[in-house]
Design an enzyme around this catalytic site. Structure first.
Site, PDB file in Angstrom:
ATOM      1  N   PRO A  80      45.566  39.687  47.751  1.00  0.00           N
ATOM      2  CA  PRO A  80      45.956  40.849  48.558  1.00  0.00           C
ATOM      3  C   PRO A  80      44.853  41.893  48.576  1.00  0.00           C
ATOM      4  CG  PRO A  80      47.075  40.867  46.425  1.00  0.00           C
ATOM      5  CD  PRO A  80      46.354  39.563  46.518  1.00  0.00           C
ATOM      6  N   HIS A 269      41.289  42.607  38.821  1.00  0.00           N
ATOM      7  CA  HIS A 269      41.271  43.308  40.107  1.00  0.00           C
ATOM      8  C   HIS A 269      39.853  43.230  40.696  1.00  0.00           C
ATOM      9  CE1 HIS A 269      44.133  46.073  42.283  1.00  0.00           C
ATOM     10  NE2 HIS A 269      43.048  46.350  42.965  1.00  0.00           N
ATOM     11  N   GLY A 323      39.196  36.999  46.959  1.00  0.00           N
ATOM     12  CA  GLY A 323      39.265  38.272  47.668  1.00  0.00           C
ATOM     13  C   GLY A 323      38.083  38.540  48.565  1.00  0.00           C
TER      14      GLY A 323
HETATM   15  C1  FMN Z   1      38.558  45.715  49.360  1.00  0.00           C
HETATM   16  C2  FMN Z   1      39.578  45.295  48.345  1.00  0.00           C
HETATM   17  C3  FMN Z   1      40.869  45.793  48.414  1.00  0.00           C
HETATM   18  C4  FMN Z   1      41.830  45.382  47.482  1.00  0.00           C
HETATM   19  N1  FMN Z   1      43.105  45.844  47.602  1.00  0.00           N
HETATM   20  C5  FMN Z   1      44.060  45.392  46.757  1.00  0.00           C
HETATM   21  C6  FMN Z   1      45.412  45.781  46.927  1.00  0.00           C
HETATM   22  O1  FMN Z   1      45.753  46.511  47.845  1.00  0.00           O
HETATM   23  N2  FMN Z   1      46.315  45.266  46.049  1.00  0.00           N
HETATM   24  C7  FMN Z   1      45.972  44.417  45.017  1.00  0.00           C
HETATM   25  O2  FMN Z   1      46.822  43.979  44.256  1.00  0.00           O
HETATM   26  N3  FMN Z   1      44.689  44.042  44.847  1.00  0.00           N
HETATM   27  C8  FMN Z   1      43.737  44.496  45.692  1.00  0.00           C
HETATM   28  N4  FMN Z   1      42.437  44.080  45.532  1.00  0.00           N
HETATM   29  C9  FMN Z   1      42.105  43.135  44.442  1.00  0.00           C
HETATM   30  C10 FMN Z   1      42.240  41.690  44.918  1.00  0.00           C
HETATM   31  O3  FMN Z   1      43.578  41.328  45.136  1.00  0.00           O
HETATM   32  C11 FMN Z   1      41.666  40.696  43.879  1.00  0.00           C
HETATM   33  O4  FMN Z   1      42.224  40.973  42.619  1.00  0.00           O
HETATM   34  C12 FMN Z   1      40.146  40.747  43.781  1.00  0.00           C
HETATM   35  O5  FMN Z   1      39.551  41.110  45.008  1.00  0.00           O
HETATM   36  C13 FMN Z   1      39.641  39.373  43.353  1.00  0.00           C
HETATM   37  O6  FMN Z   1      38.296  39.395  43.078  1.00  0.00           O
HETATM   38  P1  FMN Z   1      37.164  38.899  44.115  1.00  0.00           P
HETATM   39  O7  FMN Z   1      37.137  39.929  45.212  1.00  0.00           O
HETATM   40  O8  FMN Z   1      35.955  38.923  43.273  1.00  0.00           O
HETATM   41  O9  FMN Z   1      37.571  37.533  44.617  1.00  0.00           O
HETATM   42  C14 FMN Z   1      41.462  44.487  46.443  1.00  0.00           C
HETATM   43  C15 FMN Z   1      40.160  44.005  46.381  1.00  0.00           C
HETATM   44  C16 FMN Z   1      39.227  44.392  47.316  1.00  0.00           C
HETATM   45  C17 FMN Z   1      37.835  43.818  47.220  1.00  0.00           C
END
Ligand code: FMN
Length: 366
Positions: A80, A269, A323
Site C-alpha cells: 500500500p 515501512h 513498493g
Molecule cells: C511513497 C510511499 C508511500 C507509502 N504509503 C504507505 C501508506 O499509505 N500506508 C502503508 O501502510 N505503507 C505505506 N508505504 C510503505 C509501503 O507499504 C511498504 O512498506 C514499503 O514501500 C516497502 O518497501 P519498498 O518500497 O522498499 O519496496 C509507503 C511507501 C512509499 C514508498
C-alpha cells in the site's frame, strides 16, 4: 520510453528520477534520517545468498502460489502506498489492473489518490484495504465500515507509524498533502514539464478517501494513542482477514498471534520510519523461527528484484510485497513501464529459481 528500456528496477528508478519533479521523486524514494536504515537492509539482503544446485530438471517452473487460500499469480503483491497518482495520472488504477491481470493483492492505502471503491472494482476484487488509525479512531471505524461495504475482505492495519517518520528529503521540499505550489515547487514543476502538464491537466492528486463528509485525515497527525486495545476493537469489528503490517519484534509478533490476527507483515515501512531499526530481512528469519512454520508471515521492504523475492521466501515469508519500484516504473513509462517491470521481476524470479533448483514458490516447496 521504449518498452525495452527497463531491464532491472534500477533502470526504472533512473528514468523516474529524470521525469519526476524533485519533490515527488524524493517523496517516493526517500527514507528516514540519513537513510542508513535503508542501506542496512540493502546490505543485509545482499548478504543473504542463494545456493545454486545442479542437474535437476527445472524446465517447468511455476511462479504461482496462494495467499489466504486464494490463487495468486506471483508470490509478490503491491504494497500500500499513499498518493500514487503523483507518479503519473491514473497510477492507482494501473496498479489495480495489474492486480486483476495477475491475481495478486493490491494494497490500497488509507491515503490513496483514488477512492477505495473504484480501486477494488478495477482490481476485480484483488484489493486489500490498508488502515491508519487517526485521531480518536471514530473516523477510522467509519472507514472500516466503508471498506466492508465496498467488498474488501482483507484489512491491513499499519502499526509502525505512531508518528510519521522524519524524512529530511520530504521535509526540505516542504512536501505536504494536499501540496501547495509555492515558488520553489513552481520552479521544480517548470523543469519537469512532461509530468507537470499531464498531472496538473488531470487535476492535482488528492487523498481521495477523504472527500466525503465525515472523513477527515491529516497525514501527519499523531497515531501515538493506538494500542493493543485498539487492535482488539478492530479484530472484533472486522470479520474478514486481518493483517498487521510493520512488525519487527519477536515479542510483538507472538502477541499478535495471540491477539487473533490472520497474518503479520514484517516490514520497516521501506526504511521510512525508524532509521535505526534492525534490518527487516534479518528479523524475518528470527520471527519465522519464533512463530514456527505454519503461521502466515508476509514481508516487504527493500525488494528490488525477483531474486530478492526468493531470498525473502527463503527467510520464511509466505508472500511478499513490493513498493517503490512499481512507482518508479509508472513514472518511467506509464502502464507500459509497469508491465515491463512486472516482466523483469517475474523473469528474475524464474531465472533464480532455475539456478537454485526450485520449480515452485508455493510455500511448502521452497
Ligand atoms: C511513497 C510511499 C508511500 C507509502 N504509503 C504507505 C501508506 O499509505 N500506508 C502503508 O501502510 N505503507 C505505506 N508505504 C510503505 C509501503 O507499504 C511498504 O512498506 C514499503 O514501500 C516497502 O518497501 P519498498 O518500497 O522498499 O519496496 C509507503 C511507501 C512509499 C514508498
Amino acid at each position: 520510453m521504449g518498452a525495452g528500456a527497463i531491464h532491472c528496477a534500477e533502470d526504472a528508478r533512473r528514468l523516474a528520477k529524470r521525469r519526476l519533479p524533485w519533490m515527488v521523486f524524493d517523496y517516493i524514494d526517500g527514507s528516514a534520517g540519513r537513510e542508513t536504515g535503508a542501506a542496512r537492509n540493502r546490505a543485509a539482503l545482499d548478504r543473504v545468498t542463494l545456493q545454486p544446485r545442479i542437474l535437476k530438471d527445472v524446465s517447468q517452473r511455476s511462479l504461482a502460489t496462494e495467499v489466504f487460500g486464494a490463487p495468486a499469480g506471483r508470490p509478490f503483491g503491491i504494497a500500500p502506498m499513499g498518493m500514487c497518482n503523483l507518479a503519473a495520472p491514473g497510477a492507482d488504477l494501473m496498479l489495480a489492473r495489474l492486480a486483476a491481470r495477475h491475481k495478486i493483492p493490491h494494497g490500497v492505502s488509507t491515503v490513496a489518490s483514488t477512492p477505495m471503491e473504484k480501486i477494488i472494482e478495477t482490481a476485480e476484487g484483488h484489493a486489500w484495504f490498508q488502515l491508519y488509525f487517526s485521531g480518536d479512531g471514530a473516523g477510522t471505524f467509519k472507514l472500516v465500515d466503508r471498506a466492508k461495504a465496498a467488498g474488501y475482505q482483507t484489512l491491513v492495519l499499519t502499526v509502525d507509524v505512531p508518528e510519521v517518520g522524519r524524512r529530511p528529503r520530504e521535509l526540505r521540499h516542504g512536501f505536504k498533502m494536499p501540496f501547495r505550489i509555492g515558488p520553489r515547487q513552481f520552479i521544480d514543476f517548470a523543469l519537469h514539464p512532461q509530468w507537470s502538464l499531464s498531472t496538473l491537466f488531470h487535476g492535482k492528486p488528492q487523498m481521495a478517501n477523504f472527500d466525503m463528509d465525515g472523513y477527515e485525515f491529516d497525514r501527519t497527525e499523531t497515531r501515538a494513542n493506538v494500542t493493543w486495545d485498539t487492535l482488539a476493537r478492530l479484530r472484533a469489528a472486522w470479520p474478514g482477514k486481518l493483517v498487521v503490517k510493520g512488525v519487527l519484534d519477536l515479542e510483538d509478533a507472538q502477541k499478535l498471534v495471540t491477539a487473533g490476527v490472520d497474518a503479520i507483515q514484517v516490514s520497516s515501512h521501506g526504511a521510512r520510519q525508524l532509521e535505526s531499526a534492525p534490518a527487516p530481512i534479518e528479523m524475518l528469519a528470527n520471527i519465522r523461527a519464533k512463530l514456527g512454520s505454519e503461521f502466515p508471515i508476509f514481508y516487504d521492504s527493500g525488494i528490488r528484484s525477483g531474486e530478492d523475492v526468493l531470498k525473502a521466501m527463503m527467510q520464511g515469508a509466505d508472500f511478499t510485497f513490493i513498493g517503490r519500484v512499481f512507482q518508479y516504473a509508472i513514472a518511467a513509462g506509464g502502464e507500459a513501464g509497469l508491465e515491463s517491470l512486472w516482466e523483469v521481476l517475474s523473469e528474475e524470479l524464474s531465472n533464480a529459481m532455475a539456478q537454485v533448483g526450485v520449480t515452485s514458490v508455493a510455500r511448502r516447496n521452497i
